[in-house]
Scaffold this motif. Sequence first.
Motif, PDB file in Angstrom:
ATOM      1  N   VAL A 171     114.512  17.272  41.152  1.00  0.00           N
ATOM      2  CA  VAL A 171     113.980  18.024  42.290  1.00  0.00           C
ATOM      3  C   VAL A 171     114.900  17.924  43.506  1.00  0.00           C
ATOM      4  O   VAL A 171     115.123  18.903  44.216  1.00  0.00           O
ATOM      5  CB  VAL A 171     112.551  17.543  42.629  1.00  0.00           C
ATOM      6  CG1 VAL A 171     112.057  18.193  43.916  1.00  0.00           C
ATOM      7  CG2 VAL A 171     111.599  17.872  41.489  1.00  0.00           C
ATOM      8  N   LYS A 172     115.461  16.751  43.741  1.00  0.00           N
ATOM      9  CA  LYS A 172     116.298  16.550  44.930  1.00  0.00           C
ATOM     10  C   LYS A 172     117.581  17.377  44.891  1.00  0.00           C
ATOM     11  O   LYS A 172     118.229  17.578  45.926  1.00  0.00           O
ATOM     12  CB  LYS A 172     116.658  15.063  45.081  1.00  0.00           C
ATOM     13  CG  LYS A 172     117.529  14.493  43.964  1.00  0.00           C
ATOM     14  CD  LYS A 172     117.794  13.000  44.169  1.00  0.00           C
ATOM     15  CE  LYS A 172     118.624  12.410  43.030  1.00  0.00           C
ATOM     16  NZ  LYS A 172     119.966  12.979  42.945  1.00  0.00           N
ATOM     17  N   ASP A 173     117.967  17.866  43.723  1.00  0.00           N
ATOM     18  CA  ASP A 173     119.214  18.617  43.581  1.00  0.00           C
ATOM     19  C   ASP A 173     119.013  20.119  43.424  1.00  0.00           C
ATOM     20  O   ASP A 173     119.996  20.862  43.326  1.00  0.00           O
ATOM     21  CB  ASP A 173     119.992  18.100  42.362  1.00  0.00           C
ATOM     22  CG  ASP A 173     120.380  16.641  42.481  1.00  0.00           C
ATOM     23  OD1 ASP A 173     120.579  16.173  43.622  1.00  0.00           O
ATOM     24  OD2 ASP A 173     120.465  15.954  41.432  1.00  0.00           O
ATOM     25  N   SER A 176     120.717  22.726  45.994  1.00  0.00           N
ATOM     26  CA  SER A 176     122.184  22.776  45.943  1.00  0.00           C
ATOM     27  C   SER A 176     122.679  23.508  44.688  1.00  0.00           C
ATOM     28  O   SER A 176     123.806  24.008  44.664  1.00  0.00           O
ATOM     29  CB  SER A 176     122.768  21.363  45.997  1.00  0.00           C
ATOM     30  OG  SER A 176     122.386  20.610  44.857  1.00  0.00           O
ATOM     31  N   ASN A 211     111.497  27.409  48.619  1.00  0.00           N
ATOM     32  CA  ASN A 211     110.695  26.513  49.456  1.00  0.00           C
ATOM     33  C   ASN A 211     109.243  26.972  49.548  1.00  0.00           C
ATOM     34  O   ASN A 211     108.929  28.131  49.245  1.00  0.00           O
ATOM     35  CB  ASN A 211     111.292  26.463  50.867  1.00  0.00           C
ATOM     36  CG  ASN A 211     112.677  25.856  50.882  1.00  0.00           C
ATOM     37  OD1 ASN A 211     112.857  24.706  50.514  1.00  0.00           O
ATOM     38  ND2 ASN A 211     113.671  26.636  51.298  1.00  0.00           N
TER      39      ASN A 211
END
Length: 350
Positions: A171-173, A176, A211
Amino acid sequence: MKQAENITVGISIGDLNGIGGEIVLKTFEDPRMLEFCTPVVFASIKVMSFFKSHFNSEINFQSINNLNQIVHGKVNVFNCWKEPVNIEFGKEDVKIGEYAIKSLEAATKALKNDEIDVLVTAPINKHNIQSEKFKFPGHTDYLAQQLGGESLMFMITEDLRVGLLTDHVPVKDIASHITPDLIEQKIETVYSSLKKDFKIQKPKIAVLGINPHTGDNGVIGSEDDEVLRPTLQKIKESGKLVFGPYAADSFFGSNNYKNFDAIIASYHDQGLVPFKTLSFGQGVNFTAGLSRVRTSPDHGTAFEIAGKGKADENSFKEAVFSAIQIFRNRTSYEALTANPLKKSTKKERR
């Protein structure tokens, strides 16, 4: 074009300690299935006989050691190994993972060599398959390397198709990874698949935002406004019917998804949670964009019920039917595009 009854369906057996063997048995215990296809299970006759005995199945197998020995009207078992295997249902076992890869590699080789027409993969355990020789997070990445093309995880049912911009990405990537090039590539793959694999002449595609609330004009992230919207506008200008980005939280609950031929989610759970909620047990994982047809059920190894006779085979059976239909659609499309003067008399399937 091949008729349905002549289509050879290769089946990789997956994790032997999971439910793969059971759902394969249950699917082909119905003799009517052999009217649709000729199955070839990549495993060993010893393993499949063990499953037959354990689950009290009356299915009969045709054991073969060479793919030119395939018998139509039978459930063929191609022997990928000869030694006995210790099966312990529900247990994660690295050795069992090695047999899952042996099956997958043999089936993929047969697919590349046109010795089978399509591939249906039973579930693997993504952890116990890892080794120095096999460093892929799952089927999709391995098959993309072997078969070529721009692969895309495409979850499908009769009335719902969900593709992903990113699949097995932390999820954190996610943000990007989502670039204009990736967006264009994935939308092109979905668009092309809808035309040739599903016979939809002018596909209508919805794209979900990255988002919450598609960023709320930059209040909750800028990626939707700076990356996604301008790329979608560029794609629209090329003539494709692509819409969005839509806020994901209300898109499915409002039934808006019914207005589109496919939905593209930004990341794994954004697309798969609603898909599986709406269709679990009937959904199919189709790897779009490859040079060959591959499908699988929409579930995993289900170690918690393995060996208990409780597994539901419907998703696997749908994966078989989908592979056959996609193969026929693709063959028809390729024949038509190779000879554009030949007009199809079949009504386009929506």
